[in-house]
Design a protein around this motif. Structure first.
Motif, PDB file in Angstrom:
ATOM      1  N   GLU A   1       0.975  -1.295   0.133  1.00 20.08           N
ATOM      2  CA  GLU A   1      -0.394  -0.269   0.066  1.00 20.08           C
ATOM      3  C   GLU A   1       0.457   1.715   0.122  1.00 20.08           C
ATOM      4  N   ASN A   2       1.728   1.273   0.794  1.00 13.44           N
ATOM      5  CA  ASN A   2       3.177   1.968   0.877  1.00 13.44           C
ATOM      6  C   ASN A   2       3.828   2.332  -0.071  1.00 13.44           C
ATOM      7  N   LYS A   3       3.970   3.474  -1.064  1.00 14.73           N
ATOM      8  CA  LYS A   3       4.644   3.723  -1.665  1.00 14.73           C
ATOM      9  C   LYS A   3       5.861   4.524  -1.661  1.00 14.73           C
ATOM     10  N   PRO A   4       7.575   4.486  -2.147  1.00 16.62           N
ATOM     11  CA  PRO A   4       8.262   5.011  -1.738  1.00 16.62           C
ATOM     12  C   PRO A   4       8.469   6.053  -2.328  1.00 16.62           C
ATOM     13  N   THR A   5       9.133   7.682  -1.735  1.00 14.61           N
ATOM     14  CA  THR A   5       8.754   8.774  -2.434  1.00 14.61           C
ATOM     15  C   THR A   5      10.654   8.587  -2.954  1.00 14.61           C
ATOM     16  N   ASN A   6      11.095   9.925  -3.377  1.00 16.67           N
ATOM     17  CA  ASN A   6      11.779  10.390  -3.652  1.00 16.67           C
ATOM     18  C   ASN A   6      13.198  10.081  -2.144  1.00 16.67           C
ATOM     19  N   PRO A   7      14.737   9.624  -2.627  1.00 13.97           N
ATOM     20  CA  PRO A   7      15.522   9.698  -1.659  1.00 13.97           C
ATOM     21  C   PRO A   7      15.709  11.051  -1.100  1.00 13.97           C
ATOM     22  N   LEU A   8      16.417  12.138  -0.304  1.00 16.20           N
ATOM     23  CA  LEU A   8      16.425  12.794  -0.236  1.00 16.20           C
ATOM     24  C   LEU A   8      18.334  13.178  -0.140  1.00 16.20           C
ATOM     25  N   LEU A   9      18.515  13.977  -1.208  1.00 16.84           N
ATOM     26  CA  LEU A   9      20.580  13.629  -1.632  1.00 16.84           C
ATOM     27  C   LEU A   9      20.761  15.518  -1.602  1.00 16.84           C
ATOM     28  N   LEU A  10      21.328  15.843  -0.968  1.00 19.09           N
ATOM     29  CA  LEU A  10      21.750  16.458  -0.347  1.00 19.09           C
ATOM     30  C   LEU A  10      22.743  17.783  -1.763  1.00 19.09           C
ATOM     31  N   PHE A  11      22.996  18.610  -1.443  1.00 24.11           N
ATOM     32  CA  PHE A  11      22.967  19.958  -2.555  1.00 24.11           C
ATOM     33  C   PHE A  11      23.858  21.077  -2.004  1.00 24.11           C
ATOM     34  N   ILE A  12      24.960  21.474  -2.048  1.00 22.15           N
ATOM     35  CA  ILE A  12      25.210  22.809  -1.273  1.00 22.15           C
ATOM     36  C   ILE A  12      25.493  24.231  -2.045  1.00 22.15           C
ATOM     37  N   ASN A  13      25.342  24.741  -1.335  1.00 27.09           N
ATOM     38  CA  ASN A  13      25.818  26.270  -1.899  1.00 27.09           C
ATOM     39  C   ASN A  13      27.832  25.777  -1.378  1.00 27.09           C
ATOM     40  N   GLU A  14      28.794  25.295  -2.157  1.00 23.60           N
ATOM     41  CA  GLU A  14      29.815  24.838  -1.898  1.00 23.60           C
ATOM     42  C   GLU A  14      30.739  26.613  -1.835  1.00 23.60           C
ATOM     43  N   GLU A  15      30.640  27.334  -2.034  1.00 21.62           N
ATOM     44  CA  GLU A  15      31.383  28.789  -1.805  1.00 21.62           C
ATOM     45  C   GLU A  15      31.030  29.465   0.202  1.00 21.62           C
TER      46      GLU A  15
END
Length: 232
Positions: A30-44
């Motif tokens: 019944e429960n379906k997976p959502t998209n994974p939490l993947l990080l993206f940073i402001n490198e500077e």
């Protein structure tokens, strides 16, 4: 750093995505997976910060809908939601607590540039309206095939790590960070309320309750106890 993060995600993506797609196609689940939490940073901004902190919540539900087998969807969703500060207009207790901790931290270190990264203990939540802990058949896929939090921490090397996930998620933290140890350090709070965590060479790791609880129980006292213990 973003390239290193994406390399880790790509390395583990193939089998992980196959397993999640099997759940999507299984009418008995019944429960379906959502998209994974993947990080993206402001490198500077991150690299120029004097204090780098990673703050964990619990899980992200309905993150751009059903799992879509596209790393860029997860990365772009994170960037648009968090790095644009749209998260603070979301109006939820977690983000109010997140902001309160940073405000108090800034008061202790007023002359320091502070840059925070948002993360979650569980990377793949439920799709749709179900806002609870995902079922084991979703979580076990993440645990076995997409166990990446240790890699994210090693790449970003934060000075402070705060788990605002509550004690009921301690086993999930242990699953991600092998051999981590929880210790009682405060005379004012129990280990269940605030724990100090020992993990490799990281000095300032703490776990406390989710802000939904903290706002009802003098949130500043919890955060101040942690901040007063931080050594940089």
């Amino acid at each position: 750093m973003n390239t290193q993060l994406q390399n880790i995600y790509n390395e583990k993506w193939n089998t992980f995505s196959i397993k999640l797609n099997e759940i999507l196609q299984d009418d008995l689940k019944e429960n379906k997976p959502t998209n994974p939490l993947l990080l993206f940073i402001n490198e500077e901004k991150y690299q120029n910060a004097d204090i780098k902190i990673m703050i964990f919540g619990q899980e992200t539900n309905d993150w751009a809908g059903n799992f879509q087998n596209d790393i860029n969807i997860s990365i772009n969703t994170y960037d648009e939601f968090y790095n644009s500060n749209a998260c603070y207009s979301y109006g939820k207790q977690f983000w109010n607590g997140f902001n309160r901790f940073l405000t108090l931290l800034n008061k202790k270190f007023p002359n320091k540039k502070i840059e925070a990264i948002w993360n979650n203990v569980i990377k793949v939540g439920n799709s749709g309206r179900d806002k609870n802990y995902p079922p084991e058949y979703i979580y076990n896929i993440e645990k076995e095939y997409f166990n990446i939090i240790n890699d994210e921490i090693n790449i970003l090397n934060p000075d402070i790590i705060l788990f605002m996930s509550g004690p009921n998620y301690d086993n999930e933290i242990r699953n991600s960070l092998k051999n981590i140890q929880f210790e009682h350090f405060s005379q004012n709070f129990s280990e269940r309320q605030i724990a100090k965590l020992n993990y490799h060479n990281f000095k300032n790791i703490y776990r406390t309750y989710h802000p939904n609880y903290l706002w009802r129980n003098n949130i500043n006292s919890y955060f101040s106890e942690i901040i007063n213990d931080i050594k940089l």
